[in-house]
Write a protein that holds these residues in place. Structure first.
Motif: not given
Length: 413
Positions: A71, A73, A218, A238-240, A257, A259, A261-262, A374, A376
């Motif tokens: 990923t 991350l 979390y 999740p990877p966060a 976050e 993560s 995704t970000k 994911h 929050w």
């Protein structure tokens, strides 16, 4: 349990799915950044090289070469290491075998005739990718997601009745391509579920709180701590990591976050430097421009942005200065010379949230529209109160949960 999962097979979801293109563990981090940016998800499967290219592989043979999922991350955390910051060019040429976390359990090979409910059970247990032989067409399938095969309902295999198994889809009842595979993700499953909400009633319209899918365990880090601390133990699902500000003894406020995704399409080198030098709050919310211009490094040598001249069709490059916005988290202000407080830096840094009273359908729609792994969850009456997170596994557990028995006394005649 909804019958839609019993009467569909994995092969239904592979129709129109592109062929799997392997990313080898011998390729570089630089190549991985490009591959992740071009992928439809924030992570890519990594594979070992084939020992004999002349040998036609089946699904089991190919699955044995699977290493893990890399990923954005993972990459940013690797580039934030001290030795990588010293020599970024060397770090970008590092093979991904030194970065990816080996985990063969994340992938499972399946026959196209496998019931969808069985695939969901595997994904609930941690499988993130399904390796399925590529299919041209199912015999007797009149539409993409058909519940009828050769005019018969799909049944479980009955070893005592061979005649009943004649109507069950199998490799012989579909046209497969030798040595061609596709990879299904949990996002593909969620997209299928979104298209079958009516068959899952009343679950989709129920709140995530009533369904019990909110995960209170979390990963989090306080905004005042160094951002690099979030990578000490990277969460896998999740990877966060939530960046929080303690508001009271009993609850926290989420401000952002760190993560996959970000960080998906960010400037990975800039993000790595910021991760190593900023606090978690500064990393996700941005720092003021006067601080940026005085103390942050110039990434011109490592980060070049292409400009296309439409008049003469020639491409030129210009150095890109590092700033609090170059990570890719935040929106550009109208006047870059002004200083903004942290509260102004929302843009892409704002975490994806929902309330605990939100319906499951709404949460699924949020995840798909934002391509997130994911969401929050905050308190219904206090949006500053972070109560947990909902990920793919939580949703799959909810939609496959047996429905409670109906009380005859509450039914009307």
């Amino acid at each position: 349990m909804a019958s839609v999962f019993l009467y569909h097979v994995v092969g239904d979801l592979t129709v129109g799915k592109p062929e799997l293109v392997e990313f080898s563990e011998t390729q570089t981090v630089e190549a991985a950044i490009k591959a992740i940016g071009e992928s439809t998800e924030c992570g890519i499967p990594v594979w070992k090289m084939r020992s004999q290219k002349s040998v036609i592989e089946n699904a089991e043979m190919r699955a044995k070469r699977f290493v893990g999922i890399l990923t954005s991350l993972d990459i940013v955390a690797f580039l934030a290491r001290e030795e990588c910051l010293v020599d970024q060019e060397k770090a970008m040429k590092t093979p991904v075998s030194e970065v990816v976390v080996p985990d063969p359990s994340l992938l499972k090979e399946l026959d196209p005739a496998t019931r969808l409910i069985d695939a969901l059970e595997m994904m609930k247990q941690g499988v993130k990718r399904l390796l399925v032989p590529k299919i041209v067409v199912w015999r007797g399938m009149s539409k993409r997601f058909s519940i009828l095969y050769n005019g018969k309902w799909l049944k479980n295999i009955d070893t005592s009745n061979p005649a009943a198994n004649a109507n069950r889809p199998s490799p012989s009842s579909s046209t497969t391509i030798r040595d061609k595979f596709c990879c299904l993700s949990r996002e593909d499953i969620i997209r299928f579920i979104i298209g079958c909400l009516g068959a899952l009633a009343p679950i989709p319209l129920s709140s995530i709180y009533s369904l019990g899918v909110i995960n209170p365990n979390y990963c989090s880090i306080e905004a005042s701590r160094q951002a690099i601390d979030a990578t000490q133990t990277l969460p896998r699902d999740p990877p966060a990591v939530a960046v929080i500000e303690p508001v009271a003894d009993d609850y926290n406020k989420i401000i952002g976050e760190i993560s996959a995704t970000k960080l998906w399409k960010c400037d990975h080198l800039a993000a790595a430097w910021a991760l190593a030098n900023f606090s978690a709050g500064q990393f996700v919310m941005g720092v003021e421009d006067n601080i940026t211009l005085k103390s942050l490094p110039d990434f011109a040598a490592n980060s070049m942005v292409a400009n296309t001249n439409t008049a003469n069709s020639r491409g030129t490059t210009r150095p890109k200065k590092f700033s609090s916005r170059s990570i890719g988290f935040v929106s550009n202000p109208t006047n870059p010379n002004l200083c903004f407080s942290r509260s102004m830096y929302r843009g892409r840094s704002a975490p994806l949230t929902c309330k605990e009273t939100s319906s499951l359908a709404a949460v699924m729609a949020q995840m798909l529209s934002h391509r997130a792994t994911h969401v929050w969850v905050t308190d219904a009456e206090n949006e500053d109160h972070l109560v947990g997170v909902v990920g793919y596994a939580d949703i799959l557990a909810a939609v496959t949960k047996p429905l409670p028995p109906t009380n005859p006394e509450t039914q009307t005649s």
